[in-house]
Design an enzyme around this catalytic site. Structure first.
Site, PDB file in Angstrom:
ATOM      1  N   ARG A  40       4.890  -7.699   0.337  1.00  0.00           N
ATOM      2  CA  ARG A  40       4.153  -8.663   0.246  1.00  0.00           C
ATOM      3  C   ARG A  40       4.076  -9.670  -1.040  1.00  0.00           C
ATOM      4  O   ARG A  40       3.882 -10.867  -1.108  1.00  0.00           O
ATOM      5  CB  ARG A  40       2.794  -8.865   0.773  1.00  0.00           C
ATOM      6  N   THR A  98       3.123  -1.588   1.322  1.00  0.00           N
ATOM      7  CA  THR A  98       3.875  -2.964   1.421  1.00  0.00           C
ATOM      8  C   THR A  98       2.957  -4.033   0.796  1.00  0.00           C
ATOM      9  O   THR A  98       3.418  -5.158   0.769  1.00  0.00           O
ATOM     10  CB  THR A  98       3.756  -3.200   3.070  1.00  0.00           C
ATOM     11  N   GLU A 124      -2.249   5.272  10.327  1.00  0.00           N
ATOM     12  CA  GLU A 124      -1.792   5.772  11.647  1.00  0.00           C
ATOM     13  C   GLU A 124      -0.789   6.779  11.264  1.00  0.00           C
ATOM     14  O   GLU A 124      -0.414   7.469  12.527  1.00  0.00           O
ATOM     15  CB  GLU A 124      -1.115   4.606  12.639  1.00  0.00           C
ATOM     16  N   ASN A 165      -9.174   0.657   8.294  1.00  0.00           N
ATOM     17  CA  ASN A 165      -9.766   1.010   9.543  1.00  0.00           C
ATOM     18  C   ASN A 165      -9.728   2.692   9.399  1.00  0.00           C
ATOM     19  O   ASN A 165      -9.266   3.441   8.357  1.00  0.00           O
ATOM     20  CB  ASN A 165      -9.008   0.679  10.904  1.00  0.00           C
ATOM     21  N   ASP A 183      -9.260  -0.437  15.319  1.00  0.00           N
ATOM     22  CA  ASP A 183      -8.471  -0.911  14.090  1.00  0.00           C
ATOM     23  C   ASP A 183      -8.648  -2.320  13.595  1.00  0.00           C
ATOM     24  O   ASP A 183      -7.901  -3.132  13.307  1.00  0.00           O
ATOM     25  CB  ASP A 183      -6.929  -1.055  14.822  1.00  0.00           C
ATOM     26  N   HIS A 208      12.099  -0.054  14.547  1.00  0.00           N
ATOM     27  CA  HIS A 208      13.002  -0.465  15.811  1.00  0.00           C
ATOM     28  C   HIS A 208      12.328  -1.005  17.226  1.00  0.00           C
ATOM     29  O   HIS A 208      12.937  -1.778  17.994  1.00  0.00           O
ATOM     30  CB  HIS A 208      13.638   0.563  16.377  1.00  0.00           C
TER      31      HIS A 208
END
Length: 699
Positions: A134, A178, A196, A273, A318, A622
């Site tokens: 980002r 990210t 996760e 989270n 979340d 994907h």
């Protein structure tokens, strides 16, 4: 320094010489300066993260005259979500596979390019993550960039030469980066994502900006008490956890949302989270689970804890608080308050006293079926009965996408409004069928410990652009939007608000009224926020164009139906001005991948079930139907060729394009994936056929 890492154009030598001659060593005072208009020095323009510019050359009277001034094609990029920086006439940005580029901000000419060679770094290794980032950070002549595989790199802003390079986490972990680094006070802060993906205990690390040496580390959740606590903050936090939470990691990963307050000399971090999401697993006897879903204030020199405010105690949905932390001085009840503005996933807009951490006000800016309101005496949400899906499924809004994600909000001190890219989504949560006592996430396989189903909307539309008054805590105006995950916003003293949309439209609004003043079709979905800067007396509006982010990977049919298929359209960097004359060719038209039908391929249900279980590791990029971040496997020939498929999946032959190796995959799992992909393709072929028949009958 390997010479292959940097490409520098010979024609750029003069431009670089001029930049060296006039370079200013921008420190914290300069980065906090709200008055200057020439540069965009931090992720949110200044340390205050407002994304507001005092520039007025482009305004409500002439915004309709904006035209393309220059553009740069980026044929090897895919998802572009970065906020560019501008320093002394040079624009810096990061693209796919974390490649950093510097271009002339007045012409778009490439000055230098730095390739961190992420493909080589992850070659032969199993990795989870995204190929995008980002943003960058700038401090006193250096550009700081983070890589998907977990490195933090310092570059010479003039030449792109690597100054130092440090690894921020073990390559064997299922973590990734990210987010943009945050440079402040001689240090650079970075966190990571991956809550996760396995048992994860979140943390942030500050490094010396000159040397790359670790300055301090702050863990977000406590570890095993038997190992001792790193500091008093962790000891305090441990009292809010129950059971053997450390076996699950706890979560809290800080992947976004870092703000430095140069006025108060305080660092604020937004935390993530729980890992897993379901508190009944990670903390079975309840507890607030600090410092999940919080804003934590730290001393920037040492990382020492100052205060915290937790937006979602005992988080189970979340609802991370990794969103923007914006600093503003507000007049509340006749008094000037040094405030912090925050709109996290949970749907409430928070105004917090950034000196003390005390809650000033909080109101829902979207539908919030999990809590009715925030109790101002305690600062805690008043939860709705059954919201924690104790005995039966619960309909919860917002859902896990959140009311507001990482897409940047902005604050205009002239209008007094905050502009939020909001989402309106709900889902059913339950833990039926999950053994709460034995459930355990596994590294790289991950898991969330809860079932989420449905995609219900509390409104007729999935998203909106909201103008919010943080003092009165109410909506002033909104723009209905028909697609999810609209891009971040920019606002200016020209009384303008800019935002890009997934459908490829880039718009300018009247910041006071929401009236649309200008629309430009860039020909491709927009995920990145725009910036503005002035150069040689001219104001520019610039943005990266390239559909990407989590929704492009996980959004399924809704994202795919936009037509921004993997590498189907050329990504771009575009800069607009009032007198632009660039002749920018149109991009390739939208493409919706068509699943391949192979009637002779006989699907083995047992193998397909094995493949379905394994495919969960593939969905982040994907999807079951690709939204454009990676190839749509239903429409790919590679899964039909056993040798080619093995080469890509097990051996990592496409690692340079961001597809990591999975060396431990078994032959049965590999074959199972082939059968599952064909099963999914056949399902959609039949589904499309049925829908076409319905249309035909209707006509």
């Amino acid at each position: 320094m390997k010479s292959i890492h940097i490409k520098i154009s010979l024609t750029a030598i003069l431009a670089l010489f001029l930049m060296v001659s006039c370079e200013t060593r921008y420190d914290d005072k300069a980065i906090a300066d709200e008055a200057q208009t020439a540069n965009w020095l931090a992720y949110g323009r200044t340390h205050n993260e407002r994304r507001f510019s005092p520039a007025t050359q482009i305004n409500t009277d002439n915004a309709a005259n904006l035209k393309v001034d220059w553009f740069m094609d980026l044929p090897y990029d895919v998802g572009l979500v970065s906020t560019p920086l501008v320093v002394d006439g040079v624009l810096f940005f990061t693209g796919t596979m974390n490649i950093v580029r510097a271009v002339n901000a007045g012409t778009g000419e490439l000055l230098w390019e730095y390739d961190p060679e992420v493909g080589k770094a992850v070659e032969g290794k199993k990795k989870i993550g995204w190929k995008h980032n980002r943003g960058l950070s700038f401090y006193e002549g250096k550009i700081f960039a983070a890589t998907w595989d977990g490195r933090l790199v310092a570059l010479d802003a003039k030449t792109g030469a690597e100054i130092w390079n440090v690894r921020t986490f073990d390559m064997e972990r299922s973590l990734y980066i990210t987010g943009a680094p945050k440079a402040f006070k001689g240090k650079v802060l970075i966190g990571n994502g991956g809550t996760e993906n396995g048992p994860t205990r979140g943390w942030v690390t500050a490094y010396d900006a000159d040397t790359g040496e670790e300055a301090w580390k702050f863990y977000i959740v406590p570890g095993n008490p038997a190992d001792g606590f790193e500091n008093e903050a962790m000891k305090m936090a441990a009292e809010t956890w129950t059971g053997e939470w450390w076996k699950h990691g706890g979560g809290g990963n800080a992947w976004h949302g870092f703000t430095y307050d140069a006025d108060l000399d305080v660092l604020y971090i937004g935390t993530g989270n729980g890992s897993p999401w379901n508190r009944k697993i990670r903390s079975p006897d309840g507890g607030d689970n600090l410092f999940l879903c919080s804003i934590v204030a730290l001393k920037p020199d040492t990382g020492e804890y100052l205060w915290h405010y937790q937006t979602t105690p005992g988080e189970s949905w979340d609802y991370n608080s990794n969103m923007d932390i914006v600093l503003a001085d507000l007049n509340i009840d006749g008094k000037e308050v040094k405030a912090l503005l925050h709109a996290p996933k949970n749907g409430f807009f928070y105004v917090i006293d950034r000196v003390t951490g005390k809650l000033i006000s909080a109101e829902p800016f979207v539908e919030t079926s999990w809590a009715s309101h925030i109790d101002m005496k305690t600062g805690r949400p008043v939860e709705i009965e059954g919201a924690r899906y104790e005995t039966e499924p619960a309909y919860i809004a917002p859902n896990a996408w959140g009311a507001h994600s990482w897409h940047a909000m902005s604050y205009n001190p002239n209008t007094g409004l905050v502009y939020i890219p909001a989402l309106h989504q709900g889902a059913n949560y339950s833990d039926a069928g999950i053994d709460l006592e034995t459930w355990q996430a596994v590294e790289f396989k991950g898991g969330i410990g809860v079932n989420t189903t449905g995609d219900d909307r509390p409104r007729e539309y999935p998203a909106s652009l909201i103008a919010w008054d943080p003092v009165k805590q109410k909506e002033v105006w909104k723009i209905r939007q028909e697609h999810m995950h609209n891009a971040g916003t920019l606002t200016t003293a020209g009384n303008l608000l800019f935002q890009g949309r997934p459908d490829g439209k880039f718009l300018a609004y009247n910041a006071e009224t929401g009236e649309t003043l200008w629309t430009f079709d860039v020909g491709l979905g927009i995920a990145a926020p725009p910036i503005t800067y002035t150069l040689n007396g001219k104001q520019y509006i610039a943005l990266l164009v390239g559909w990407g982010g989590g929704y492009a990977g996980l959004g399924g049919e809704k994202a795919a139906n936009l037509g921004w298929a993997y590498r189907a359209q050329t990504r771009r960097l575009i800069s607009f001005s009032l007198d632009g004359t660039a002749d920018m060719p149109k991009l390739q038209p939208p493409v919706i991948p068509v699943p391949i039908d192979v009637p002779e391929f006989m699907i083995d249900e047992t193998l397909a079930n094995i493949g379905a279980s394994k495919y969960g590791e593939c969905t982040a990029c994907h999807g079951y139907v690709s939204g454009g971040m990676a190839p749509d496997l239903r429409a790919s020939l590679i899964p039909l060729d056993k040798a080619a498929f093995e080469s890509v999946v097990r051996d990592g032959s496409k690692v340079e394009m961001g597809m990591p190796a999975h060396p431990d995959i078994t032959n049965q799992e590999l074959e199972g994936l082939q059968h599952f992909i064909r099963q999914v393709a056949r399902y959609y072929i039949q589904k499309d056929s049925l829908e076409q028949n319905k249309v035909s009958v209707g006509h």
